[in-house]
Design an enzyme around this catalytic site. Structure first.
Site, short mmCIF file in Angstrom:
data_model
loop_
_atom_site.label_atom_id
_atom_site.label_comp_id
_atom_site.label_asym_id
_atom_site.label_seq_id
_atom_site.Cartn_x
_atom_site.Cartn_y
_atom_site.Cartn_z
N CYS A 1 58.30 42.39 41.71
CA CYS A 1 58.09 42.04 40.13
C CYS A 1 59.36 42.34 39.40
O CYS A 1 59.96 41.80 38.24
CB CYS A 1 56.78 42.61 39.68
SG CYS A 1 56.87 44.42 39.85
N GLU B 1 49.28 42.88 34.99
CA GLU B 1 50.74 43.59 35.51
C GLU B 1 51.44 41.89 35.98
O GLU B 1 51.05 41.75 37.13
CB GLU B 1 50.77 44.58 36.53
CG GLU B 1 50.16 45.83 36.14
CD GLU B 1 51.28 46.79 35.28
OE1 GLU B 1 52.51 46.26 35.32
OE2 GLU B 1 50.90 47.72 34.48
N GLU C 1 60.48 32.89 37.11
CA GLU C 1 60.59 33.86 38.21
C GLU C 1 60.70 33.14 39.47
O GLU C 1 59.52 32.52 39.75
CB GLU C 1 59.18 34.62 37.92
CG GLU C 1 59.23 35.88 39.08
CD GLU C 1 58.08 36.73 39.16
OE1 GLU C 1 56.98 36.09 38.97
OE2 GLU C 1 58.08 37.85 39.26
N LYS D 1 39.91 43.36 45.24
CA LYS D 1 40.06 42.01 46.17
C LYS D 1 41.72 42.01 46.35
O LYS D 1 42.35 41.83 45.76
CB LYS D 1 39.75 41.02 45.08
CG LYS D 1 39.75 39.53 46.11
CD LYS D 1 40.22 38.35 45.43
CE LYS D 1 41.53 38.17 45.24
NZ LYS D 1 42.31 37.67 46.59
P1 NAD Z 1 49.13 35.49 42.35
O1 NAD Z 1 49.13 35.52 40.99
O2 NAD Z 1 49.33 34.27 43.19
O3 NAD Z 1 47.96 36.33 42.97
C1 NAD Z 1 47.52 37.68 42.74
C2 NAD Z 1 46.26 38.21 43.02
O4 NAD Z 1 45.40 37.40 42.13
C3 NAD Z 1 45.90 37.64 44.43
O5 NAD Z 1 45.03 38.84 44.81
C4 NAD Z 1 45.16 36.35 44.42
O6 NAD Z 1 44.28 36.10 45.41
C5 NAD Z 1 44.48 36.52 42.99
N1 NAD Z 1 44.10 35.06 42.35
C6 NAD Z 1 45.01 34.07 42.26
N2 NAD Z 1 44.25 33.12 41.55
C7 NAD Z 1 43.12 33.83 40.89
C8 NAD Z 1 42.08 33.51 40.03
N3 NAD Z 1 42.08 32.13 39.58
N4 NAD Z 1 41.11 34.40 39.88
C9 NAD Z 1 41.35 35.63 40.36
N5 NAD Z 1 42.28 35.98 41.08
C10 NAD Z 1 43.15 35.15 41.59
O7 NAD Z 1 50.52 36.52 42.89
P2 NAD Z 1 51.12 36.62 44.03
O8 NAD Z 1 51.93 35.62 44.56
O9 NAD Z 1 50.06 37.27 45.21
O10 NAD Z 1 52.19 37.95 43.57
C11 NAD Z 1 53.47 37.82 43.28
C12 NAD Z 1 53.33 37.91 41.65
O11 NAD Z 1 53.00 39.25 41.15
C13 NAD Z 1 54.95 37.73 40.85
O12 NAD Z 1 54.74 37.13 39.99
C14 NAD Z 1 55.34 39.34 40.85
O13 NAD Z 1 56.07 39.37 39.71
C15 NAD Z 1 53.65 39.77 40.39
N6 NAD Z 1 53.87 41.29 40.61
C16 NAD Z 1 53.72 42.01 39.44
C17 NAD Z 1 53.87 43.52 39.61
C18 NAD Z 1 54.01 44.16 38.17
O14 NAD Z 1 53.62 45.51 38.19
N7 NAD Z 1 54.15 43.66 37.05
C19 NAD Z 1 53.89 43.98 40.70
C20 NAD Z 1 54.07 43.12 41.92
C21 NAD Z 1 53.89 41.84 41.69
#
Ligand code: NAD
Length: 496
Positions: free
Chosen positions: A290, A256, A391, A180
């Site tokens: 991230c 992650e 963050e 997804k």
């Molecule tokens: P997000 O948590 O809003 O969404 C990430 C994914 O999760 C998306 O596909 C979203 O649709 C899905 N999602 C959201 N709510 C959900 C739920 N209730 N159930 C299942 N899936 C759900 O994050 P974002 O805004 O897309 O990305 C930014 C974040 O990602 C930042 O916090 C960043 O630090 C983190 N990030 C971490 C890494 C790492 O390797 N640690 C790498 C890149 C980004």
């Protein structure tokens, strides 16, 4: 920059076919640099997700993938890498249109993903497990088997690279997949899926892709009890929710999550190198990374001079549409996220931090159509402020002075996150002391970012659970089974 392209509607990829969602609603993917519609995709329902999971489950238990010879699985991974490389320019353009990042970074991301598939293609052939023995008639076989059906949930900030960190080891291990992608980057994810779907040797049902928002699409995947494992990349807040939902059938999970990395500059560093590293450590991808070095810790002996030069360099950053090759920093992904970043900037000012540069939305000329913010630098930041602790995921950095190693480590460790960080110094003993003291999964010394997929990446504390990349990344998709064999009678071995 005018875009005169037709808007394409993307379908889900389930059981080897391109299918519509049962919902009439569409997901709209918007170019964050221009506000224009890039593509439409399916807004998938729980029913769509369940169908994809069933396809992945049938494919898993049929053995069409998990029982393939390692070299055959490896060949498919190499083909994916080849397709990514040969289509890098087209994919990079779409990635920039959908995500906003500068085109050279987008191209770099596609090529990095190709490298990840090649790496795990090679690892698919490594024989894992071992044979401990107790005595002359007992043999223990410890074997590794694929976890099963994996739900892979990916964010938008590096959608292909981060998907490759999950897809490549999952495929190498013999798992089947429901991916997804983020609701902000469905088109680039489905273009890559299209390329993968052209590989004849990949049986249908092994890779399925459903697009849609976190809820209901992502949550349906996490709650589905036929899914054995969820690997998630995204915010810590969503990660926590996923952990709760995954408890329904005690799924294996990989999280992650977010970060608040410290970039620590000592006075013995090569300061020109440290300046560039600190600058791009935060402003690359407009801070939407991230591992962004969002807290810049500078030894007090060089503080004033370093900050002055850092602000000068930030002023010179060319902000704009990522398709313009001279652009160095692109937009924020969405208007919603832009407002979130602006509200963090306001909180910094309200809480008494000093705004050294930036802080405003950019609206001159073409920039008015997109979601652009100035590189933003705060000092006079105290550790209880939100801009220090949380963050922001935008181009905002807090600059903080420190006295010595001990104080640098203490400041670096003073958040709930523990993803990454940087140390700039020429003293190897100091580097090792500080690297061991900072509680994060990665520390880059006199550099920023990994040279390749071989080292593991992941978070301490609330930055996550598990590791991606490296052999550790493959292990996340393998179960361990012990087969204990008594050979004396069955094979006429020695009697006890
Ligand atoms: P997000 O948590 O809003 O969404 C990430 C994914 O999760 C998306 O596909 C979203 O649709 C899905 N999602 C959201 N709510 C959900 C739920 N209730 N159930 C299942 N899936 C759900 O994050 P974002 O805004 O897309 O990305 C930014 C974040 O990602 C930042 O916090 C960043 O630090 C983190 N990030 C971490 C890494 C790492 O390797 N640690 C790498 C890149 C980004």
């Amino acid at each position: 920059m005018v875009e005169a392209r037709a808007v394409q509607t993307y379908l889900n990829y389930v059981n080897g076919e391109w299918v519509r969602s049962s919902s009439e609603e569409k997901l709209e993917s918007i170019n964050p640099a221009t506000g224009e519609l890039v593509a439409e995709a399916q807004q998938s329902t729980a029913e769509d997700v369940d169908a994809a999971v069933d396809a992945a489950r049938d494919a898993f238990f049929s053995g069409v993938w998990s029982e393939k010879k390692p070299q055959e699985r490896a060949r498919v991974l190499f083909k994916i890498a080849e397709l990514l490389r040969s289509n890098a320019d087209t994919l990079a353009t779409l990635l920039t249109r959908e995500n906003g990042k500068p085109i050279k970074n987008a191209r770099g991301e596609i090529l990095y993903a190709a490298n990840v598939f090649e790496y795990y293609g090679a690892l698919a052939r490594v024989v894992l497990g071992n044979i401990p023995r107790y005595g002359s008639s007992d043999v223990s076989l410890v074997v590794k088997e694929p976890v099963g059906v994996c739900g892979l949930i990916v964010p938008w900030n590096s959608p292909i690279q981060l998907a490759s960190w999950k897809l490549a080891p999952a495929l190498a291990a013999g798992c089947t997949i429901v991916l997804k992608p983020s609701e902000y980057t469905p088109a680039i994810s489905l273009e890559v899926a299209k390329l993968i779907s052209s590989i004849e040797e990949l049986p249908r049902g092994v890779l399925n892709v459903v697009t849609g928002p976190g809820d209901p699409t992502g949550s349906a995947l996490v709650k589905n009890t036929k899914v054995d494992k969820i690997s998630f990349t995204g915010s810590t807040e969503t990660g926590r929710r996923i952990m709760e939902m995954a408890a329904v059938n005690l799924k294996k999970i990989n999280l992650e999550c977010g970060g608040k990395s410290a970039n620590i500059v000592f006075d013995d560093a090569n300061l020109e190198q440290a300046l560039r590293g600190a600058l791009w450590g935060i402003f690359r991808s407009a801070g939407q990374s991230c591992n962004a070095g969002s807290r810049l810790l500078i030894q007090e002996t060089i503080y004033d001079e370093f900050v002055r030069k850092f602000v000068e360099l930030a002023k010179g950053i060319k902000v704009g549409n990522g398709l313009d090759p001279s652009t160095e920093m692109g937009p924020i992904i969405s208007e919603r996220q832009l407002n979130r970043v602006l509200s963090y900037i306001k909180s910094g000012v309200d809480e008494g931090a000093r705004l050294l540069y930036g802080g405003k939305r950019l609206t001159e000329g073409e920039l008015a159509k997109g979601f652009f913010i100035q590189p933003t630098i705060f000092d006079n930041v105290s550790r209880d402020m939100r801009i220090f602790q949380e963050e922001i995921f935008g181009p905002v950095v807090c600059v903080i002075p420190f006295k010595d190693e001990r104080e640098a480590i203490e400041i670096a460790n003073d958040t709930k996150y523990g993803l990454a960080g940087n140390i700039w110094s020429r003293n190897l003993f100091r580097i090792m002391r500080v690297a061991r003291g900072v509680r994060t999964g990665t520390l880059w010394v006199n550099r920023h970012l990994n040279p390749g997929p071989e080292p593991p990446f992941g978070g301490y504390k609330q930055s996550g659970i598990g590791r991606e990349q490296g052999i550790e990344g493959l292990m996340e998709y393998l179960e361990t089974k012990h087969i204990c064999l008594e050979i004396s009678e069955a094979f006429g071995g020695p009697e006890r």
